[in-house]
Design a protein around this motif. Structure first.
Motif, PDB file in Angstrom:
ATOM      1  N   THR A 172     -12.102   3.630 -15.409  1.00  0.00           N
ATOM      2  CA  THR A 172     -11.284   4.099 -16.531  1.00  0.00           C
ATOM      3  C   THR A 172      -9.811   3.775 -16.260  1.00  0.00           C
ATOM      4  O   THR A 172      -9.430   3.432 -15.144  1.00  0.00           O
ATOM      5  N   MET A 173      -9.009   3.948 -17.310  1.00  0.00           N
ATOM      6  CA  MET A 173      -7.555   3.891 -17.146  1.00  0.00           C
ATOM      7  C   MET A 173      -6.952   5.273 -17.338  1.00  0.00           C
ATOM      8  O   MET A 173      -5.751   5.411 -17.585  1.00  0.00           O
ATOM      9  N   PHE A 186      -7.172   3.603 -13.024  1.00  0.00           N
ATOM     10  CA  PHE A 186      -6.159   2.617 -12.689  1.00  0.00           C
ATOM     11  C   PHE A 186      -5.672   1.988 -13.982  1.00  0.00           C
ATOM     12  O   PHE A 186      -6.453   1.352 -14.695  1.00  0.00           O
ATOM     13  N   VAL A 187      -4.406   2.197 -14.311  1.00  0.00           N
ATOM     14  CA  VAL A 187      -3.814   1.559 -15.482  1.00  0.00           C
ATOM     15  C   VAL A 187      -3.451   0.142 -15.054  1.00  0.00           C
ATOM     16  O   VAL A 187      -2.469  -0.074 -14.347  1.00  0.00           O
ATOM     17  N   LEU A 240      -8.302   6.477  -6.953  1.00  0.00           N
ATOM     18  CA  LEU A 240      -7.012   6.496  -7.647  1.00  0.00           C
ATOM     19  C   LEU A 240      -6.026   5.580  -6.928  1.00  0.00           C
ATOM     20  O   LEU A 240      -5.020   6.024  -6.364  1.00  0.00           O
ATOM     21  N   PRO A 241      -6.290   4.268  -6.923  1.00  0.00           N
ATOM     22  CA  PRO A 241      -5.434   3.373  -6.143  1.00  0.00           C
ATOM     23  C   PRO A 241      -4.091   3.124  -6.811  1.00  0.00           C
ATOM     24  O   PRO A 241      -4.020   2.953  -8.038  1.00  0.00           O
ATOM     25  N   PRO A 242      -3.007   3.099  -6.060  1.00  0.00           N
ATOM     26  CA  PRO A 242      -1.727   2.654  -6.621  1.00  0.00           C
ATOM     27  C   PRO A 242      -1.746   1.139  -6.828  1.00  0.00           C
ATOM     28  O   PRO A 242      -2.611   0.426  -6.299  1.00  0.00           O
ATOM     29  N   VAL A 243      -0.788   0.641  -7.584  1.00  0.00           N
ATOM     30  CA  VAL A 243      -0.750  -0.783  -7.910  1.00  0.00           C
ATOM     31  C   VAL A 243      -0.695  -1.632  -6.649  1.00  0.00           C
ATOM     32  O   VAL A 243      -1.352  -2.681  -6.565  1.00  0.00           O
ATOM     33  N   VAL A 250      -9.747  -7.100 -12.503  1.00  0.00           N
ATOM     34  CA  VAL A 250      -9.754  -5.743 -11.957  1.00  0.00           C
ATOM     35  C   VAL A 250     -11.178  -5.219 -11.794  1.00  0.00           C
ATOM     36  O   VAL A 250     -11.471  -4.514 -10.817  1.00  0.00           O
ATOM     37  N   VAL A 251     -12.073  -5.569 -12.708  1.00  0.00           N
ATOM     38  CA  VAL A 251     -13.453  -5.103 -12.569  1.00  0.00           C
ATOM     39  C   VAL A 251     -14.122  -5.749 -11.369  1.00  0.00           C
ATOM     40  O   VAL A 251     -14.857  -5.090 -10.625  1.00  0.00           O
TER      41      VAL A 251
END
Length: 282
Positions: A29-30, A56-57, A92-95, A131-132
């Protein structure tokens, strides 16, 4: 529910699930979660013994004039929702973890990604596929679940998995809708009350078109009527299209079809789709 932000901790947690012989599901999800996302979690709980949800956005799937900066971020509320829903782990990874300095790789899926939203949002599906692929490599799930509201995204991911022989089962989960039929979306939060009232024209226009096509009316006429209906409701229409459900190319007789639409109301872009119940046209 565990919350992890670094890859070594994620891999340690997944290894523990594997050591216990457990089946792992991933729900990417974002964030800005709603009942549609929770339906994915519930489906994941039925499909596996452990449920990992990623938030992750992804900057790589936003165009230069899109809403990356203002995309809703609700980490605390999302975490509480997922814990209540019974998720086992929040990734919840940061960029800088997802795209470390020097990152240069892009995953691109031709064909299915190049029409409809792919044409309207150049580069979008490259960002999704990249990203996937990373999420699948990071989590190594047995099964991953995606909402059918993003139908084209789902088909892009199915093609990606098939072409690269990725060992993950992809499950689509039916679109979750408000009582008036509007598909739930994190971007619905952008709608002011008057726009929200008019937004229901999108699913209704698609529904009218689907029924017309199903009873044998000319598909092009039905699509044109849907576009006119949306324009009259104040939408700026990107597309309303009838497509092969898998390839999103032209319909083919005897194969499943999908009716898809994307349109803007105010500053908000909404998408929706529904299956077509006849194969007579193509």
């Amino acid at each position: 529910m565990q919350t992890v932000r670094q890859l070594p901790a994620l891999r340690e947690a997944v290894a523990a699930f594997r050591a216990a012989g457990e089946r792992v599901a991933l729900v990417p999800t974002m964030g800005a979660l709603h009942d549609g996302h929770l339906a994915l979690v519930e489906a994941a709980k039925r499909a596996a013994t452990r449920v990992i949800v990623s938030i992750f956005v992804n900057p790589k799937q936003f165009g230069p004039n899109e809403d990356l900066a203002k995309y809703p971020r609700k980490e605390l509320a999302d975490s509480r929702m997922l814990s209540t829903a019974g998720a086992d782990l929040l990734w919840l990874p940061p960029v800088e973890v997802m795209y470390p300095e020097g990152f240069e790789t892009t995953v691109s899926v031709a064909g299915v990604s190049q029409v409809l939203d792919g044409a309207a949002r150049p580069g979008h599906f490259d960002g999704v596929a990249t990203v996937v692929t990373k999420l699948f490599n990071q989590v190594q799930p047995d099964v991953a679940l995606f909402g059918e509201k993003d139908w084209q995204q789902l088909q892009v991911i199915r093609r990606l998995v098939a072409d690269l022989d990725l060992p993950v089962e992809i499950l689509g989960v039916p679109t979750y809708r408000d009582d008036d039929g509007l598909a739930l979306s994190s971007r619905n939060a952008y709608l002011i009350a008057e726009e929200r009232a008019r937004a229901v024209a999108l699913p209704r226009a698609l529904g009218f078109a689907e029924r017309a096509i199903a009873k044998g009316d000319d598909p092009e006429g039905a699509l044109a009527q849907a576009r006119e209906t949306l324009a009259a409701a104040g939408f700026e229409v990107d597309y309303v299209a009838l497509a092969d459900a898998e390839t999103l190319g032209d319909p083919v007789a005897g194969r499943p079809m999908r009716l898809l639409g994307a349109a803007r109301i105010g500053g908000t872009r909404l998408i929706d789709n529904i299956p077509v119940t006849t194969n007579e046209h193509g």
